[in-house]
Structures are given as C-alpha cells and as structure tokens.
Design an enzyme around this catalytic site. Structure first.
Site, short mmCIF file in Angstrom:
data_model
loop_
_atom_site.label_atom_id
_atom_site.label_comp_id
_atom_site.label_asym_id
_atom_site.label_seq_id
_atom_site.Cartn_x
_atom_site.Cartn_y
_atom_site.Cartn_z
N GLY A 148 56.01 22.86 42.63
CA GLY A 148 55.74 23.23 41.28
C GLY A 148 54.64 23.62 40.98
N TRP A 194 66.85 20.26 37.73
CA TRP A 194 67.21 19.12 37.19
C TRP A 194 66.16 18.46 36.78
CZ3 TRP A 194 69.84 22.02 41.01
CH2 TRP A 194 71.33 22.23 40.85
N ALA A 221 49.15 43.15 36.62
CA ALA A 221 50.01 44.07 36.09
C ALA A 221 50.90 44.80 36.94
CB ALA A 221 49.09 45.15 35.26
N GLY A 232 52.29 33.91 42.25
CA GLY A 232 51.35 33.59 41.15
C GLY A 232 50.60 32.79 41.34
N ASP A 233 51.24 31.29 41.67
CA ASP A 233 50.38 30.23 41.98
C ASP A 233 49.43 30.24 42.92
OD1 ASP A 233 52.65 29.46 40.12
OD2 ASP A 233 53.83 28.58 41.69
#
Length: 326
Positions: A34, A108, A233, A264-265
């Site tokens: 997550g 879900w 960017a 990105g995480d």
C-alpha cells in the site's frame, strides 16, 4: 528543514492491502503493500539507527490481519498504533505488469478496515509529539476516509503541527477513489496548507489543479506555505525548492524496469531517510532516485529484504551510505 534526529518517530498514516502480483509463469504471488506502507518499509530500511517508524492504520481480527502485523514487525515497523477492528478485514488488489513494467490494478477495498484508521490516529498521544517527530500521509489516506474522518485527520495534523511535528504529504492522486476531482482538489489543497514538506509529481498537479509546469507548482506551494517541495517531472528530472533555494536533478533511467508499482513510494521513503541522515535536499533526491531505480528492477512493491540489501551492497555509490548494512 529536517534535522538529523537519531531518536525521531515517523508516524506513517495510511493503508496496507493484500497484494497479488502475477509471476512469469502466470501464477500469483501474495504479499502486503500500500502506498504509505511501502514508503514506511523503505524508510525504515534506510533510516538512521534509532529512528522509529510507526505504521498508523487499522486491520481486522482475522488470521490474515494477524499475518499482516507479523509481516510489518518483521520489517522493524512499530504496530503500536494499529487498531484491530472486529468484523473487518484488509483490502485486496491484483496487479499485472506489461513488458515495460507499467501496471494494471484491480481493487477490492470498499470494506477495508483501513477506512476506519482514525480509530488508530486518535490513539496517538498528542502530548508525546515534538519537533523530533514526522507525520507522513498521502492522498490515498485521505481518499479512503469518510468526509467526517478527513476533517478529524486535518484537526489532528493541525494539533500535531502546533506541537512542532513536521508534516510530510504526497498527494498520490487516484481519481477512482474520490467522489469527484473537485473534492480531491479541495482536500489536497487543505493538506498542502498543513504540510511542511510536499513530495509530488508534475502530472498529478496538472490533473488536480491544471498547473502545467514545475515552476508554477513550486510557486503555488511556496505561496501556500510549504517549506520543502519536491516535484518529480518524469524524463525532465526532479525539481526542488527549499528555504528559497532551487535545484534540478536530471532524469536517469533505470538499467532495467520490471515493475514500477512502488517507484514513487520508495522514492518518498528514501528521501525522508536520507534527510534524517543529514543529507541536504538535492543530495537526498539523488540518493532517493537511485533507490527507486533499484526498486523498479524487481517485481512487486516490496523487494524481499535480503535481496534489497544485497543490491545496495553491489552498488558502489551506495556502499559508503550504508556501511552498517550486513
């Protein structure tokens, strides 16, 4: 803006789900992931010794929720601020990647326990927060909450900021999770108004606000009061502005792209870790970008721990930064 704290606590507020990712033979591999959780994992792996990373969320009382907690603790993440909710269970998603490593998700999560994570947030003792501490959350954290819980989270963040805690935010805009784009934009702007640090992307800002250049984004966030802004960017590189000084780190492609799920995480987690190590923002961006290139070279959001550290050891540039890695 972040000092080199060796006894800081980072409270990562967000969601973790059951992840099923397709393997080369067509079967599925189960893990837990997550956006904020992924950030917490890479932050903890890279942070200075003595920094506590606490995941703030909610799970059920079922068997798989228990396995989740054990998994998180195996990464050295504190679960002291995770609520256990009767009758609830984690959300689930399936991810497929194409030959370029781009992702396709099926979710879900409508009844995910994490939608009630304010039960855990409200358990954080406000009197214990100080300028040594960091609170990190994302646009997905906001999107999965009910409107009243969003307001409760904003009130918590305001109080935490008044106690001296640093607030860090990644908008991580996912249109399907929001009631509307206007709702997403309004809540993102409210989050910006509370944030000391924003880690964002040029595409997200264009989709949310119509801002079409990093110069506009940086200017607007500075006007709002954000002290430390990092804008990714794509192939134009990464732009930053901190304490009035601007910089640009050119884009460097990964040698191999297998799965961009946590690009990105992992960048966000690594950036926070290197800032806590005392690196200046431009150097921290360069270090975090290298970590992201490692992460996208493997399948799934979280690279298996030993494999991750093995890749760090094999990287001559990173060797001196992680001399304590065994």
């Amino acid at each position: 803006m972040i000092k080199k704290f060796e006894q800081s606590t980072v409270y990562a507020i967000g969601e973790c789900m059951i992840e099923f990712s397709r393997t080369k033979d067509g079967s599925f591999q189960r893990s837990f992931a997550g956006d904020v959780y992924n950030t917490a994992v890479y932050l903890k792996r890279l942070a200075p010794i003595g920094v506590t990373v606490a995941f703030v969320s909610a799970v059920g009382e079922d068997k798989i929720s228990g396995e989740m907690l054990t998994f998180w603790q195996g990464e050295g993440i504190s679960v002291d601020h995770v609520a256990r909710l009767p009758g609830k269970s984690p959300g689930l998603y399936v991810v497929d990647t194409d030959e370029q490593g781009e992702r396709n998700f099926s979710y879900w999560r409508s009844r995910s326990a994490a939608r009630k994570l304010m039960d855990a947030v409200e358990g954080i003792a406000m009197e214990g927060l100080s300028e040594k501490d960091i609170i990190y959350f994302s646009g997905i954290t906001l999107a999965i909450l009910s409107p009243p819980d969003r307001e409760a989270l904003f009130a918590f963040l305001q109080n935490a900021k008044e106690k001296g805690a640093l607030i860090a935010f990644d908008p991580n805009y996912r249109p399907a999770l929001w009631e509307s784009r206007d709702c997403a934009a309004a809540n993102t702007m409210a989050a910006y108004g509370l944030s000391d640090m924003v880690l964002t992307g040029e595409e997200e800002e264009a989709n949310l606000f119509g801002w079409r250049s990093q110069a506009t984004e940086i200017s607007e966030l500075e006007r709002i009061g954000v002290a430390e802004t990092i804008v990714k960017a794509g192939e134009r590189g990464i732009f930053g502005k901190v304490r009035g000084g601007q910089f640009h780190v050119p884009f460097e492609p990964a040698d191999r792209v297998v799965d961009t799920t946590a690009a990105g995480d992992s960048f966000a987690g690594a950036y926070l870790a290197y800032r806590l190590k005392g690196q200046e923002p431009e150097q921290a961006v360069e270090s975090a970008a290298r970590i992201a290139r490692i992460v996208v070279s493997s399948p799934g959001a979280i690279i298996e721990r030993e494999r991750f550290f093995a890749q760090l050891r094999s990287d001559n540039v990173l060797a001196s930064e992680h001399s304590n890695v065994t």
